[in-house]
Design a protein around this motif. Structure first.
Motif, PDB file in Angstrom:
ATOM      1  N   LEU A 136       0.827  -1.203   0.000  1.00  0.00           N
ATOM      2  CA  LEU A 136       0.000   0.000   0.000  1.00  0.00           C
ATOM      3  C   LEU A 136       0.866   1.259   0.000  1.00  0.00           C
ATOM      4  CD1 LEU A 136      -2.873  -1.013   2.457  1.00  0.00           C
ATOM      5  CD2 LEU A 136      -2.843  -1.138  -0.044  1.00  0.00           C
ATOM      6  N   PHE A 137       1.945   1.228   0.771  1.00  0.00           N
ATOM      7  CA  PHE A 137       2.845   2.386   0.777  1.00  0.00           C
ATOM      8  C   PHE A 137       3.606   2.500  -0.542  1.00  0.00           C
ATOM      9  CE2 PHE A 137       2.041   2.532   5.344  1.00  0.00           C
ATOM     10  CZ  PHE A 137       1.997   3.902   5.560  1.00  0.00           C
ATOM     11  N   ASP A 138       3.899   1.362  -1.199  1.00  0.00           N
ATOM     12  CA  ASP A 138       4.506   1.417  -2.533  1.00  0.00           C
ATOM     13  C   ASP A 138       3.585   2.138  -3.512  1.00  0.00           C
ATOM     14  OD1 ASP A 138       6.862   0.150  -1.890  1.00  0.00           O
ATOM     15  OD2 ASP A 138       6.225  -1.827  -2.596  1.00  0.00           O
ATOM     16  N   VAL A 139       2.293   1.798  -3.477  1.00  0.00           N
ATOM     17  CA  VAL A 139       1.322   2.445  -4.353  1.00  0.00           C
ATOM     18  C   VAL A 139       1.265   3.941  -4.051  1.00  0.00           C
ATOM     19  CG1 VAL A 139      -1.109   2.591  -5.018  1.00  0.00           C
ATOM     20  CG2 VAL A 139      -0.053   0.346  -4.638  1.00  0.00           C
ATOM     21  N   LEU A 140       1.261   4.272  -2.778  1.00  0.00           N
ATOM     22  CA  LEU A 140       1.213   5.678  -2.384  1.00  0.00           C
ATOM     23  C   LEU A 140       2.438   6.434  -2.887  1.00  0.00           C
ATOM     24  CD1 LEU A 140      -0.291   7.852  -0.727  1.00  0.00           C
ATOM     25  CD2 LEU A 140       1.121   7.185   1.221  1.00  0.00           C
ATOM     26  N   ASP A 141       3.616   5.853  -2.700  1.00  0.00           N
ATOM     27  CA  ASP A 141       4.842   6.513  -3.139  1.00  0.00           C
ATOM     28  C   ASP A 141       4.864   6.665  -4.658  1.00  0.00           C
ATOM     29  OD1 ASP A 141       5.663   6.702  -0.526  1.00  0.00           O
ATOM     30  OD2 ASP A 141       6.951   4.919  -0.605  1.00  0.00           O
ATOM     31  N   GLU A 142       4.369   5.630  -5.360  1.00  0.00           N
ATOM     32  CA  GLU A 142       4.308   5.703  -6.819  1.00  0.00           C
ATOM     33  C   GLU A 142       3.375   6.835  -7.247  1.00  0.00           C
ATOM     34  OE1 GLU A 142       4.968   3.171 -10.616  1.00  0.00           O
ATOM     35  OE2 GLU A 142       5.953   3.216  -8.682  1.00  0.00           O
ATOM     36  N   GLY A 143       2.207   6.897  -6.612  1.00  0.00           N
ATOM     37  CA  GLY A 143       1.246   7.931  -6.964  1.00  0.00           C
ATOM     38  C   GLY A 143       1.702   9.327  -6.602  1.00  0.00           C
ATOM     39  N   ALA A 144       2.547   9.436  -5.581  1.00  0.00           N
ATOM     40  CA  ALA A 144       3.013  10.753  -5.146  1.00  0.00           C
ATOM     41  C   ALA A 144       3.853  11.434  -6.208  1.00  0.00           C
ATOM     42  CB  ALA A 144       3.819  10.611  -3.855  1.00  0.00           C
ATOM     43  N   VAL A 175      -9.669   3.318  -0.505  1.00  0.00           N
ATOM     44  CA  VAL A 175      -8.850   4.062   0.457  1.00  0.00           C
ATOM     45  C   VAL A 175      -7.612   4.621  -0.242  1.00  0.00           C
ATOM     46  CG1 VAL A 175      -7.363   3.812   2.482  1.00  0.00           C
ATOM     47  CG2 VAL A 175      -9.683   2.876   2.503  1.00  0.00           C
ATOM     48  N   MET A 176      -6.984   3.818  -1.112  1.00  0.00           N
ATOM     49  CA  MET A 176      -5.799   4.295  -1.808  1.00  0.00           C
ATOM     50  C   MET A 176      -6.135   5.478  -2.709  1.00  0.00           C
ATOM     51  SD  MET A 176      -3.450   2.644  -0.501  1.00  0.00           S
ATOM     52  CE  MET A 176      -2.233   3.529  -1.472  1.00  0.00           C
ATOM     53  N   ALA A 177      -7.270   5.402  -3.427  1.00  0.00           N
ATOM     54  CA  ALA A 177      -7.652   6.510  -4.290  1.00  0.00           C
ATOM     55  C   ALA A 177      -7.866   7.771  -3.463  1.00  0.00           C
ATOM     56  CB  ALA A 177      -8.923   6.155  -5.065  1.00  0.00           C
ATOM     57  N   SER A 178      -8.552   7.633  -2.328  1.00  0.00           N
ATOM     58  CA  SER A 178      -8.796   8.795  -1.463  1.00  0.00           C
ATOM     59  C   SER A 178      -7.493   9.373  -0.923  1.00  0.00           C
ATOM     60  CB  SER A 178      -9.705   8.400  -0.294  1.00  0.00           C
ATOM     61  OG  SER A 178     -10.946   7.933  -0.763  1.00  0.00           O
ATOM     62  N   THR A 179      -6.576   8.495  -0.536  1.00  0.00           N
ATOM     63  CA  THR A 179      -5.307   8.956   0.007  1.00  0.00           C
ATOM     64  C   THR A 179      -4.470   9.644  -1.066  1.00  0.00           C
ATOM     65  OG1 THR A 179      -5.362   7.110   1.561  1.00  0.00           O
ATOM     66  CG2 THR A 179      -3.277   8.262   1.333  1.00  0.00           C
ATOM     67  N   LEU A 180      -4.553   9.135  -2.301  1.00  0.00           N
ATOM     68  CA  LEU A 180      -3.810   9.761  -3.392  1.00  0.00           C
ATOM     69  C   LEU A 180      -4.382  11.129  -3.745  1.00  0.00           C
ATOM     70  CD1 LEU A 180      -3.083   6.615  -5.541  1.00  0.00           C
ATOM     71  CD2 LEU A 180      -1.370   8.154  -4.564  1.00  0.00           C
ATOM     72  N   ILE A 181      -5.691  11.297  -3.572  1.00  0.00           N
ATOM     73  CA  ILE A 181      -6.259  12.630  -3.747  1.00  0.00           C
ATOM     74  C   ILE A 181      -5.641  13.580  -2.722  1.00  0.00           C
ATOM     75  CG2 ILE A 181      -8.359  14.014  -3.537  1.00  0.00           C
ATOM     76  CD1 ILE A 181      -9.897  11.576  -4.604  1.00  0.00           C
ATOM     77  N   ALA A 182      -5.499  13.102  -1.495  1.00  0.00           N
ATOM     78  CA  ALA A 182      -4.856  13.921  -0.461  1.00  0.00           C
ATOM     79  C   ALA A 182      -3.418  14.251  -0.853  1.00  0.00           C
ATOM     80  CB  ALA A 182      -4.885  13.189   0.881  1.00  0.00           C
ATOM     81  N   GLY A 200       3.886  15.041   3.728  1.00  0.00           N
ATOM     82  CA  GLY A 200       3.801  13.860   4.575  1.00  0.00           C
ATOM     83  C   GLY A 200       2.394  13.490   4.982  1.00  0.00           C
ATOM     84  N   LEU A 201       1.403  14.334   4.615  1.00  0.00           N
ATOM     85  CA  LEU A 201       0.031  14.091   5.053  1.00  0.00           C
ATOM     86  C   LEU A 201      -0.486  12.740   4.585  1.00  0.00           C
ATOM     87  CD1 LEU A 201      -2.680  14.952   6.294  1.00  0.00           C
ATOM     88  CD2 LEU A 201      -3.200  16.117   4.124  1.00  0.00           C
ATOM     89  N   SER A 202      -0.281  12.420   3.322  1.00  0.00           N
ATOM     90  CA  SER A 202      -0.847  11.184   2.788  1.00  0.00           C
ATOM     91  C   SER A 202      -0.263   9.956   3.475  1.00  0.00           C
ATOM     92  CB  SER A 202      -0.621  11.108   1.279  1.00  0.00           C
ATOM     93  OG  SER A 202       0.751  11.236   0.975  1.00  0.00           O
ATOM     94  N   ARG A 203       1.028   9.982   3.811  1.00  0.00           N
ATOM     95  CA  ARG A 203       1.621   8.836   4.506  1.00  0.00           C
ATOM     96  C   ARG A 203       1.045   8.709   5.915  1.00  0.00           C
ATOM     97  NH1 ARG A 203       5.792   6.369   2.029  1.00  0.00           N
ATOM     98  NH2 ARG A 203       6.471   5.422   3.984  1.00  0.00           N
ATOM     99  N   VAL A 258      -1.963   9.640   6.825  1.00  0.00           N
ATOM    100  CA  VAL A 258      -3.336   9.151   6.655  1.00  0.00           C
ATOM    101  C   VAL A 258      -3.330   7.638   6.420  1.00  0.00           C
ATOM    102  CG1 VAL A 258      -5.342   9.196   5.122  1.00  0.00           C
ATOM    103  CG2 VAL A 258      -4.281  11.335   5.843  1.00  0.00           C
ATOM    104  N   LEU A 259      -2.444   7.181   5.540  1.00  0.00           N
ATOM    105  CA  LEU A 259      -2.386   5.746   5.257  1.00  0.00           C
ATOM    106  C   LEU A 259      -1.921   4.966   6.486  1.00  0.00           C
ATOM    107  CD1 LEU A 259      -2.742   3.437   3.304  1.00  0.00           C
ATOM    108  CD2 LEU A 259      -0.439   3.879   2.416  1.00  0.00           C
ATOM    109  N   GLN A 260      -1.001   5.524   7.251  1.00  0.00           N
ATOM    110  CA  GLN A 260      -0.542   4.832   8.458  1.00  0.00           C
ATOM    111  C   GLN A 260      -1.683   4.664   9.452  1.00  0.00           C
ATOM    112  OE1 GLN A 260       2.743   3.490   8.973  1.00  0.00           O
ATOM    113  NE2 GLN A 260       1.367   2.402  10.384  1.00  0.00           N
ATOM    114  N   ILE A 261      -2.536   5.674   9.593  1.00  0.00           N
ATOM    115  CA  ILE A 261      -3.691   5.568  10.482  1.00  0.00           C
ATOM    116  C   ILE A 261      -4.601   4.433  10.012  1.00  0.00           C
ATOM    117  CG2 ILE A 261      -5.825   6.743  11.200  1.00  0.00           C
ATOM    118  CD1 ILE A 261      -4.164   9.381  11.102  1.00  0.00           C
ATOM    119  N   PHE A 262      -4.808   4.343   8.693  1.00  0.00           N
ATOM    120  CA  PHE A 262      -5.641   3.270   8.159  1.00  0.00           C
ATOM    121  C   PHE A 262      -5.037   1.894   8.448  1.00  0.00           C
ATOM    122  CE2 PHE A 262      -6.503   0.442   4.467  1.00  0.00           C
ATOM    123  CZ  PHE A 262      -7.867   0.267   4.665  1.00  0.00           C
ATOM    124  N   CYS A 263      -3.735   1.757   8.210  1.00  0.00           N
ATOM    125  CA  CYS A 263      -3.071   0.468   8.469  1.00  0.00           C
ATOM    126  C   CYS A 263      -3.130   0.103   9.939  1.00  0.00           C
ATOM    127  CB  CYS A 263      -1.628   0.524   7.975  1.00  0.00           C
ATOM    128  SG  CYS A 263      -1.458   0.633   6.179  1.00  0.00           S
TER     129      CYS A 263
END
Length: 202
Positions: free
Chosen positions: A107-115, A170-177, A186-189, A191-196
């Motif tokens: 999930l964090f890989d996807v987030l980093d890729e999208g960032a 959740v990933m789509a929403s976090t990537l919007i953030a 660092g906000l999106s990370r 947010v994702l950490q809270i979800f995990c």
């Protein structure tokens, strides 16, 4: 020698194959176009014109149109390449000894890729594109391996009432953030950490 994904005639890893056989010079042109599109869409998103892609690829607009008749067709090829790369990342994590960590790492890989790749965000949130049409079989492959990661993590104790569909939402929403938080990268990370953490607490 081509080093793309299974069945591809491209030298770009995981790029979708051409729908027709190509001469060597045509394959080179197609790869130049894909490489330019991968870089340009990543930085600027779906809004870039085909003429601009042609300029950056060093080919004429007609060459681009011969290989990719519309911008949507080129964007589809780029997104498929991105998703198939993510699928391989997910597959490589299925053997990790800690299944929950494997899922969260992905999930964090996807987030980093999208960032850093705006085209991936465009595809996931549907910004000017039909997500279902763009991703097609590539998304089904990603969802399958993500399902394996999720099932293993649930067997190891994370909450049971989460599905792949919800993970992707959740990933789509976090990537919007991610896109909207330039002042706080660092906000999106967080947010994702809270979800995990919530998945573990379940």
């Amino acid at each position: 020698m081509a080093v793309g994904g299974p069945g591809t005639d491209s030298s770009i890893p995981y790029a979708p194959p051409s729908p027709r056989p190509l001469r060597a010079d045509a394959r080179r042109n197609r790869d130049q176009i894909l490489a330019a599109a991968l870089e340009t869409f990543a930085r600027e998103g779906h809004s870039v014109s085909l003429d601009e892609i042609a300029r950056r690829a060093g080919v004429g607009p007609g060459t681009v149109h011969r290989h990719f008749p519309t911008k949507e067709a080129l964007f589809e090829a780029v997104v498929i390449t991105r998703i198939q790369r993510l699928t391989e990342k997910a597959r490589s994590l299925t053997a990790m000894p800690d299944p929950a960590a494997a899922l969260f790492d992905f999930l964090f890989d996807v987030l980093d890729e999208g960032a850093v790749k705006k085209d991936l965000v465009d595809a996931l949130i549907g910004a000017g594109v039909d997500v279902g049409e763009v991703t097609g079989a590539a998304t089904r492959g990603l969802n399958e391996v993500l399902g394996v990661l999720l099932t293993r993590a649930q067997a190891a104790g994370i909450r049971q009432d989460v599905t792949v569909t919800e993970l992707m939402a959740v990933m789509a929403s976090t990537l919007i953030a991610t896109r909207r938080s330039g002042h706080d990268p660092g906000l999106s990370r967080r947010v994702l950490q809270i979800f995990c953490d919530g998945l573990r607490a379940g």
